[in-house]
Motif scaffolding. Structure first.
Motif, PDB file in Angstrom:
ATOM      1  N   LEU A 156    -130.121  24.516 -24.277  1.00  0.00           N
ATOM      2  CA  LEU A 156    -129.084  24.031 -23.375  1.00  0.00           C
ATOM      3  C   LEU A 156    -127.843  23.612 -24.143  1.00  0.00           C
ATOM      4  O   LEU A 156    -126.716  23.965 -23.781  1.00  0.00           O
ATOM      5  CB  LEU A 156    -129.623  22.859 -22.546  1.00  0.00           C
ATOM      6  CG  LEU A 156    -128.671  22.301 -21.472  1.00  0.00           C
ATOM      7  CD1 LEU A 156    -128.335  23.397 -20.461  1.00  0.00           C
ATOM      8  CD2 LEU A 156    -129.314  21.106 -20.769  1.00  0.00           C
ATOM      9  N   GLN A 157    -128.043  22.871 -25.236  1.00  0.00           N
ATOM     10  CA  GLN A 157    -126.904  22.448 -26.056  1.00  0.00           C
ATOM     11  C   GLN A 157    -126.204  23.656 -26.664  1.00  0.00           C
ATOM     12  O   GLN A 157    -124.975  23.718 -26.723  1.00  0.00           O
ATOM     13  CB  GLN A 157    -127.385  21.500 -27.164  1.00  0.00           C
ATOM     14  CG  GLN A 157    -127.854  20.150 -26.650  1.00  0.00           C
ATOM     15  CD  GLN A 157    -128.548  19.330 -27.729  1.00  0.00           C
ATOM     16  OE1 GLN A 157    -128.613  19.737 -28.891  1.00  0.00           O
ATOM     17  NE2 GLN A 157    -129.077  18.179 -27.345  1.00  0.00           N
ATOM     18  N   GLY A 158    -127.001  24.621 -27.110  1.00  0.00           N
ATOM     19  CA  GLY A 158    -126.433  25.833 -27.687  1.00  0.00           C
ATOM     20  C   GLY A 158    -125.621  26.610 -26.666  1.00  0.00           C
ATOM     21  O   GLY A 158    -124.572  27.172 -26.988  1.00  0.00           O
ATOM     22  N   TRP A 159    -126.091  26.634 -25.407  1.00  0.00           N
ATOM     23  CA  TRP A 159    -125.371  27.353 -24.355  1.00  0.00           C
ATOM     24  C   TRP A 159    -124.011  26.719 -24.095  1.00  0.00           C
ATOM     25  O   TRP A 159    -123.002  27.426 -23.982  1.00  0.00           O
ATOM     26  CB  TRP A 159    -126.203  27.370 -23.072  1.00  0.00           C
ATOM     27  CG  TRP A 159    -125.626  28.280 -22.020  1.00  0.00           C
ATOM     28  CD1 TRP A 159    -125.902  29.604 -21.855  1.00  0.00           C
ATOM     29  CD2 TRP A 159    -124.674  27.937 -21.013  1.00  0.00           C
ATOM     30  NE1 TRP A 159    -125.181  30.112 -20.794  1.00  0.00           N
ATOM     31  CE2 TRP A 159    -124.423  29.114 -20.260  1.00  0.00           C
ATOM     32  CE3 TRP A 159    -124.014  26.750 -20.663  1.00  0.00           C
ATOM     33  CZ2 TRP A 159    -123.531  29.141 -19.183  1.00  0.00           C
ATOM     34  CZ3 TRP A 159    -123.114  26.777 -19.597  1.00  0.00           C
ATOM     35  CH2 TRP A 159    -122.879  27.959 -18.866  1.00  0.00           C
ATOM     36  N   TRP A 160    -123.969  25.401 -24.006  1.00  0.00           N
ATOM     37  CA  TRP A 160    -122.694  24.710 -23.770  1.00  0.00           C
ATOM     38  C   TRP A 160    -121.751  24.882 -24.949  1.00  0.00           C
ATOM     39  O   TRP A 160    -120.538  25.036 -24.780  1.00  0.00           O
ATOM     40  CB  TRP A 160    -122.925  23.227 -23.478  1.00  0.00           C
ATOM     41  CG  TRP A 160    -123.407  22.988 -22.084  1.00  0.00           C
ATOM     42  CD1 TRP A 160    -124.676  22.696 -21.682  1.00  0.00           C
ATOM     43  CD2 TRP A 160    -122.625  23.067 -20.887  1.00  0.00           C
ATOM     44  NE1 TRP A 160    -124.743  22.576 -20.310  1.00  0.00           N
ATOM     45  CE2 TRP A 160    -123.498  22.795 -19.799  1.00  0.00           C
ATOM     46  CE3 TRP A 160    -121.284  23.341 -20.623  1.00  0.00           C
ATOM     47  CZ2 TRP A 160    -123.058  22.794 -18.474  1.00  0.00           C
ATOM     48  CZ3 TRP A 160    -120.850  23.331 -19.299  1.00  0.00           C
ATOM     49  CH2 TRP A 160    -121.723  23.063 -18.247  1.00  0.00           C
ATOM     50  N   ARG A 161    -122.297  24.855 -26.148  1.00  0.00           N
ATOM     51  CA  ARG A 161    -121.461  25.083 -27.339  1.00  0.00           C
ATOM     52  C   ARG A 161    -120.914  26.507 -27.318  1.00  0.00           C
ATOM     53  O   ARG A 161    -119.757  26.756 -27.659  1.00  0.00           O
ATOM     54  CB  ARG A 161    -122.285  24.852 -28.609  1.00  0.00           C
ATOM     55  CG  ARG A 161    -121.494  25.008 -29.901  1.00  0.00           C
ATOM     56  CD  ARG A 161    -122.327  24.582 -31.101  1.00  0.00           C
ATOM     57  NE  ARG A 161    -121.586  24.738 -32.333  1.00  0.00           N
ATOM     58  CZ  ARG A 161    -121.548  25.853 -33.058  1.00  0.00           C
ATOM     59  NH1 ARG A 161    -122.249  26.906 -32.664  1.00  0.00           N
ATOM     60  NH2 ARG A 161    -120.842  25.929 -34.170  1.00  0.00           N
ATOM     61  N   SER A 162    -121.763  27.452 -26.922  1.00  0.00           N
ATOM     62  CA  SER A 162    -121.347  28.844 -26.816  1.00  0.00           C
ATOM     63  C   SER A 162    -120.241  28.999 -25.776  1.00  0.00           C
ATOM     64  O   SER A 162    -119.260  29.722 -26.008  1.00  0.00           O
ATOM     65  CB  SER A 162    -122.557  29.705 -26.431  1.00  0.00           C
ATOM     66  OG  SER A 162    -122.195  31.040 -26.215  1.00  0.00           O
TER      67      SER A 162
END
Length: 204
Positions: A105-111
């Protein structure tokens, strides 16, 4: 309808030319799979949507030669250098594995954030939509809204298609040995694009 087909074709052909957004989606998909890269795809589409809205409502602040546009170009060159060096430094470190839970989830928002920044700092987007806006200047508000919705949707769908095609785990495993070189090539291309942009600004 004829005008719509001409504009839709011009927009799609522009999407086919690889740029910073393409390399970001490709690298993110290689590193974390298409689901993670979908965040970058949405961010890029939102950035394009912002340029479309500004161009179609007649804002001229992002036209070539203006102070804001020159500032955008400088910031874009800096960002291209940043992600280009990032790609070069981390080439060959892709895990090719799934990311789970909060990390995903954190990676998706960073992406998504990286996609938004990439799209906003890509001066080609501003110029392209400004040129298209001149073609629809006499169109009704309804038609302009239809053009804008179409362009936003096509940008999102095309980038998602790129992410799914490149992020396929079977394909990645088959070409695992080539991935570091592909990542390095992407990094070099981004650095070259940044250098070309800075040279263009220096000559201007």
């Amino acid at each position: 309808m004829q005008q719509f087909l001409i504009i839709a074709l011009a927009h799609f052909l522009a999407l086919l030319s690889p740029g910073p957004d393409f390399f970001l989606v490709a690298r993110t998909s290689i590193n974390g799979g298409w689901r993670l890269a979908s965040g970058a795809c949405l961010g890029i589409a939102l950035a394009n949507g912002a340029f479309i809205a500004m161009a179609f409502t007649g804002l001229s602040v992002l036209r070539e030669g203006s102070l804001l546009f020159t500032t955008l170009q400088l910031a874009g060159a800096g960002y291209l250098l940043y992600i280009g060096v990032l790609f070069l430094r981390h080439a060959g470190q892709s895990s090719l594995g799934a990311i789970a839970g909060n990390q995903a989830l954190q990676g998706w928002w960073r992406s998504l954030g990286m996609g938004l920044v990439s799209g906003i700092l890509n001066p080609k987007n501003a110029l392209f939509y400004a040129s298209l806006a001149s073609m629809v200047a006499s169109a009704s508000t309804g038609w302009k809204a239809a053009y804008a919705l179409w362009m936003f949707s096509i940008v999102l769908l095309w980038d998602l298609l790129v992410a799914v095609a490149i992020g396929n785990q079977r394909v990645l495993r088959r070409f695992a040995r080539s991935l570091p070189w592909l990542e390095r090539a992407s990094g070099v291309m981004l650095v070259v694009l940044a250098a070309a942009l800075l040279l263009h600004l220096a000559r201007g």
